[in-house]
Every structure is written in C-alpha cells, then in structure tokens.
Design a protein around this motif. Sequence first.
Motif, mmCIF file in Angstrom:
data_model
loop_
_atom_site.group_PDB
_atom_site.id
_atom_site.type_symbol
_atom_site.label_atom_id
_atom_site.label_comp_id
_atom_site.label_asym_id
_atom_site.label_seq_id
_atom_site.Cartn_x
_atom_site.Cartn_y
_atom_site.Cartn_z
ATOM 1 N N MET A 93 1.009 -1.036 0.262
ATOM 2 C CA MET A 93 0.180 -0.353 -0.291
ATOM 3 C C MET A 93 0.931 1.022 0.102
ATOM 4 O O MET A 93 1.827 1.260 1.068
ATOM 5 N N LYS A 94 0.308 1.910 -0.954
ATOM 6 C CA LYS A 94 1.070 3.395 -0.676
ATOM 7 C C LYS A 94 0.492 4.453 0.130
ATOM 8 O O LYS A 94 -0.496 3.807 0.378
ATOM 9 N N TYR A 95 1.182 5.809 0.099
ATOM 10 C CA TYR A 95 0.943 7.195 0.706
ATOM 11 C C TYR A 95 0.465 8.155 -0.255
ATOM 12 O O TYR A 95 1.596 8.295 -1.244
ATOM 13 N N PHE A 96 -0.157 8.720 -0.672
ATOM 14 C CA PHE A 96 -0.533 9.866 -0.993
ATOM 15 C C PHE A 96 -0.921 10.966 -0.709
ATOM 16 O O PHE A 96 -1.853 11.446 -0.537
ATOM 17 N N ALA A 97 -0.238 12.166 -1.286
ATOM 18 C CA ALA A 97 -0.609 13.680 0.022
ATOM 19 C C ALA A 97 -1.697 14.172 -1.077
ATOM 20 O O ALA A 97 -0.805 13.983 -2.592
ATOM 21 N N VAL A 98 -2.344 14.536 -1.006
ATOM 22 C CA VAL A 98 -3.592 15.660 -1.729
ATOM 23 C C VAL A 98 -3.678 17.051 -1.482
ATOM 24 O O VAL A 98 -4.563 17.380 -0.529
ATOM 25 N N PHE A 99 -3.400 17.844 -1.747
ATOM 26 C CA PHE A 99 -3.393 18.721 -2.002
ATOM 27 C C PHE A 99 -4.663 19.842 -2.390
ATOM 28 O O PHE A 99 -5.268 19.087 -3.478
ATOM 29 N N LEU A 100 -5.822 20.392 -1.671
ATOM 30 C CA LEU A 100 -6.888 20.917 -2.115
ATOM 31 C C LEU A 100 -6.651 22.455 -1.669
ATOM 32 O O LEU A 100 -7.591 22.922 -1.321
ATOM 33 N N PRO A 101 -6.195 23.357 -3.088
ATOM 34 C CA PRO A 101 -6.252 24.220 -2.501
ATOM 35 C C PRO A 101 -7.731 24.988 -2.698
ATOM 36 O O PRO A 101 -8.415 24.117 -3.523
ATOM 37 N N MET A 102 -8.176 26.225 -1.762
ATOM 38 C CA MET A 102 -9.214 26.999 -2.541
ATOM 39 C C MET A 102 -9.077 27.155 -3.773
ATOM 40 O O MET A 102 -8.755 28.022 -4.029
ATOM 41 N N LEU A 103 -10.037 27.128 -3.961
ATOM 42 C CA LEU A 103 -10.832 28.157 -5.810
ATOM 43 C C LEU A 103 -11.698 28.694 -5.304
ATOM 44 O O LEU A 103 -12.236 29.709 -5.808
ATOM 45 N N ASP A 104 -12.802 27.888 -4.900
ATOM 46 C CA ASP A 104 -13.957 29.636 -4.093
ATOM 47 C C ASP A 104 -14.543 29.669 -2.939
ATOM 48 O O ASP A 104 -15.140 27.952 -2.466
ATOM 49 N N GLN A 105 -14.557 30.114 -1.902
ATOM 50 C CA GLN A 105 -13.990 30.033 0.222
ATOM 51 C C GLN A 105 -16.414 30.053 -0.589
ATOM 52 O O GLN A 105 -16.820 28.600 1.002
ATOM 53 N N GLU A 106 -16.440 30.652 -1.143
ATOM 54 C CA GLU A 106 -18.381 30.033 -0.911
ATOM 55 C C GLU A 106 -18.956 28.379 -0.681
ATOM 56 O O GLU A 106 -19.716 28.260 -0.201
ATOM 57 N N LYS A 107 -18.340 28.500 -2.268
ATOM 58 C CA LYS A 107 -18.846 26.640 -2.218
ATOM 59 C C LYS A 107 -18.388 26.573 -1.209
ATOM 60 O O LYS A 107 -18.582 24.808 -0.870
ATOM 61 N N SER A 108 -17.225 26.074 -1.300
ATOM 62 C CA SER A 108 -16.140 25.147 0.101
ATOM 63 C C SER A 108 -17.469 25.566 1.024
ATOM 64 O O SER A 108 -17.619 23.898 1.599
ATOM 65 N N GLY A 109 -18.034 26.304 1.589
ATOM 66 C CA GLY A 109 -18.458 26.267 2.989
ATOM 67 C C GLY A 109 -20.126 25.381 2.466
ATOM 68 O O GLY A 109 -20.684 24.920 3.320
ATOM 69 N N LEU A 110 -20.301 25.583 1.220
ATOM 70 C CA LEU A 110 -21.418 25.380 0.895
ATOM 71 C C LEU A 110 -21.482 23.420 1.193
ATOM 72 O O LEU A 110 -22.585 22.745 0.934
ATOM 73 N N TYR A 111 -20.207 23.300 0.053
ATOM 74 C CA TYR A 111 -20.485 22.069 -0.365
ATOM 75 C C TYR A 111 -19.258 21.394 1.396
ATOM 76 O O TYR A 111 -19.195 19.887 1.091
ATOM 77 N N ARG A 112 -18.722 21.563 2.548
ATOM 78 C CA ARG A 112 -18.501 20.982 2.722
ATOM 79 C C ARG A 112 -18.559 19.541 3.996
ATOM 80 O O ARG A 112 -17.923 18.913 4.286
ATOM 81 N N GLU A 113 -20.038 19.524 4.217
ATOM 82 C CA GLU A 113 -20.710 18.505 4.551
ATOM 83 C C GLU A 113 -20.780 17.467 3.959
ATOM 84 O O GLU A 113 -20.065 16.372 4.232
ATOM 85 N N GLN A 114 -20.450 17.417 2.676
ATOM 86 C CA GLN A 114 -20.994 16.156 2.084
ATOM 87 C C GLN A 114 -19.509 16.168 1.934
ATOM 88 O O GLN A 114 -18.817 14.681 1.648
ATOM 89 N N HIS A 115 -18.655 16.827 1.536
ATOM 90 C CA HIS A 115 -17.196 16.848 1.667
ATOM 91 C C HIS A 115 -16.661 16.019 2.430
ATOM 92 O O HIS A 115 -16.278 14.510 2.761
ATOM 93 N N LEU A 116 -17.124 16.002 3.957
ATOM 94 C CA LEU A 116 -16.402 15.758 4.727
ATOM 95 C C LEU A 116 -17.605 14.499 4.882
ATOM 96 O O LEU A 116 -16.299 13.065 5.364
ATOM 97 N N ALA A 117 -18.607 14.168 4.391
ATOM 98 C CA ALA A 117 -18.576 12.720 4.559
ATOM 99 C C ALA A 117 -18.357 11.807 3.865
ATOM 100 O O ALA A 117 -18.391 10.300 3.549
#
Length: 89
Positions: free
Chosen positions: A1-25
């Motif tokens: 098994m390998k490990y992969f670091a995935v950086f998720l830079p902000m594109l849209d702060q409003e969308k980030s807040g809106l879809y946070r729960e879906q992302h965390l789920a």
Amino acid sequence: MKYFAVFLPMLDQEKSGLYREQHLAYLDQRRSEGRIFANGRFADGWGGLVIYKADAYDHVKQMVEEDPYVMLKARSYEIHEWEIVIART
C-alpha cells in the motif's frame, strides 16, 4: 500500500462552505474503507490536505475526482506519492 498526499487548494470559498458537509461525508466513507490515513484543513484558509492509501496513482486520482469539493469546483487538487516516515518516540 502506498500513501498519496493530496493538496486541495481553495478555488471558491463560498462553494467550499456550501459543500463542506458533503466533502466530510465523502471522506468518512473513504475512511471506513481504509483509504484515508489523515486529513485536515490548513489554519490559514489556503485549503486542505488528505493523505490517501492506495496501490496506484490512478486509483487515488479517481477517488479525488469523486470528492464533492473537486466535482463541484470548490477546490482544485494536486497529488503526490508520499514516502512516509513515522518518528518513533
């Protein structure tokens, strides 16, 4: 098994807040499958980091592209295979 670091830079702060729960789920689902080693957001608001566990880059890329943050253009992504070293205390 390998490990992969995935950086998720902000594109849209409003969308980030809106879809946070879906992302965390989504991350919780992957964690239950044993695919997440660690995750979290950066305190400066830049975005976040997810450490995935997988056998190949292509598998990680598929998982990342299924993340609601990426699908809905709240975040972009950058994937790097990570040769992890854990310190012994």
